[in-house]
Design an enzyme around this catalytic site. Structure first.
Site, PDB file in Angstrom:
ATOM      1  N   ARG A  91      11.203  -0.206  11.899  1.00 49.77           N
ATOM      2  CA  ARG A  91       9.891  -0.294  12.548  1.00 49.77           C
ATOM      3  C   ARG A  91       9.874  -1.419  13.565  1.00 49.77           C
ATOM      4  O   ARG A  91      10.191  -2.556  13.253  1.00 49.77           O
ATOM      5  CB  ARG A  91       8.798  -0.523  11.491  1.00 49.77           C
ATOM      6  N   ARG A 114      -0.269  -9.117  13.474  1.00 47.71           N
ATOM      7  CA  ARG A 114      -0.886  -8.115  12.591  1.00 47.71           C
ATOM      8  C   ARG A 114      -1.743  -8.795  11.522  1.00 47.71           C
ATOM      9  O   ARG A 114      -2.799  -8.288  11.146  1.00 47.71           O
ATOM     10  CB  ARG A 114       0.204  -7.253  11.926  1.00 47.71           C
ATOM     11  N   ARG A 137      -9.783   0.472   8.499  1.00 46.72           N
ATOM     12  CA  ARG A 137      -9.256  -0.848   8.856  1.00 46.72           C
ATOM     13  C   ARG A 137     -10.251  -1.673   9.658  1.00 46.72           C
ATOM     14  O   ARG A 137      -9.942  -2.806  10.020  1.00 46.72           O
ATOM     15  CB  ARG A 137      -7.997  -0.647   9.693  1.00 46.72           C
ATOM     16  N   LYS A 173       0.828  -1.218   0.000  1.00 46.79           N
ATOM     17  CA  LYS A 173       0.000   0.000   0.000  1.00 46.79           C
ATOM     18  C   LYS A 173       0.860   1.266   0.000  1.00 46.79           C
ATOM     19  O   LYS A 173       0.601   2.198  -0.754  1.00 46.79           O
ATOM     20  CB  LYS A 173      -0.935   0.021   1.228  1.00 46.79           C
ATOM     21  N   ARG A 191      11.653  -5.861   4.546  1.00 45.40           N
ATOM     22  CA  ARG A 191      11.557  -4.441   4.905  1.00 45.40           C
ATOM     23  C   ARG A 191      12.157  -4.200   6.289  1.00 45.40           C
ATOM     24  O   ARG A 191      12.733  -3.148   6.554  1.00 45.40           O
ATOM     25  CB  ARG A 191      10.084  -4.016   4.875  1.00 45.40           C
TER      26      ARG A 191
END
Ligand code: AMP
Length: 190
Positions: A134, A145, A89, A14, A128
């Site tokens: 993060r 998640r 969400r 996204k 990533r």
């Protein structure tokens, strides 16, 4: 005024595709994840609260998120439109967004769902993790998640199917290929 939402599991791409789309369509970018991370960086009360939730792989409360969105939408009504990344969400957030848009005389044009198998999402997120910094990009939190996505976020797709603005886009391929598919899915909008 355009309202486009980019939807998909964590790791669906996204953020990457959002950058291209805002560049092309000059939309106001609203990434609730980015906004929350900025609050964490600034050490605000909201940031401190959100940090715990994000690191637990859970969703931040609808109430907080909806207030953030309402404020940004109201402040940018003179622009070309909005690109929502990572919002709505939950079905409650989708309903709240409908009411915010209606109050401001605008509507959702396209709800784009990036279809990516979970195993590829995990692979991308772990990749990533090497550079993102993060704290929620680790194997344990990624699993949580994805469970949260399946339970609370995936039903949002049905909300927009009924709404008539749902478009599915295959999210596997090169960044360019996926972007082209997104643009094709928006024919008539942009
Ligand atoms: P993202 O950057 O979109 O991957 O979001 C990172 C984290 O921020 C998520 O795992 C949630 O904990 C929180 N978050 C972002 N957007 C929302 C939202 N719309 N509703 C609830 N929590 C959110």
């Amino acid at each position: 005024m355009l309202n486009i939402a980019l939807f998909g599991a964590p790791g669906a791409g996204k953020g990457t595709q959002s950058s291209r789309l805002i560049e092309k369509c000059k939309l106001t970018y609203i990434s609730t994840g980015e906004i929350l991370r900025e609050e964490i960086r600034k050490g605000t009360e909201l940031g401190l609260e959100a940090k715990k939730t994000i690191e637990a792989g859970k969703l931040v409360s609808d109430d907080i998120i909806v207030k953030i969105i309402e404020k940004i939408v109201k402040a940018n009504l003179d622009g070309k439109g909005f690109l929502y990344d990572g919002f709505p969400r939950t079905v409650a957030q989708a309903e709240a967004l409908e009411s915010i848009l209606e109050k401001n005389g605008i509507k959702m044009n396209a709800f784009i769902c990036l279809d990516v198998p979970f195993d590829i999402c995990v692979e991308r997120l772990l990749n990533r993790a090497k550079t993102s910094g993060r704290s929620d990009d680790n194997e344990e939190t990624i699993k949580k998640r994805l469970v949260e996505y399946e339970n609370k976020t995936a039903p949002v797709a049905d909300f927009y199917r009924k709404h008539g603005t749902f478009v599915a886009v295959e999210g596997v391929g090169t960044e360019e290929e996926i972007f082209e598919r997104i643009i094709n899915s928006l024919k008539g909008c942009v």
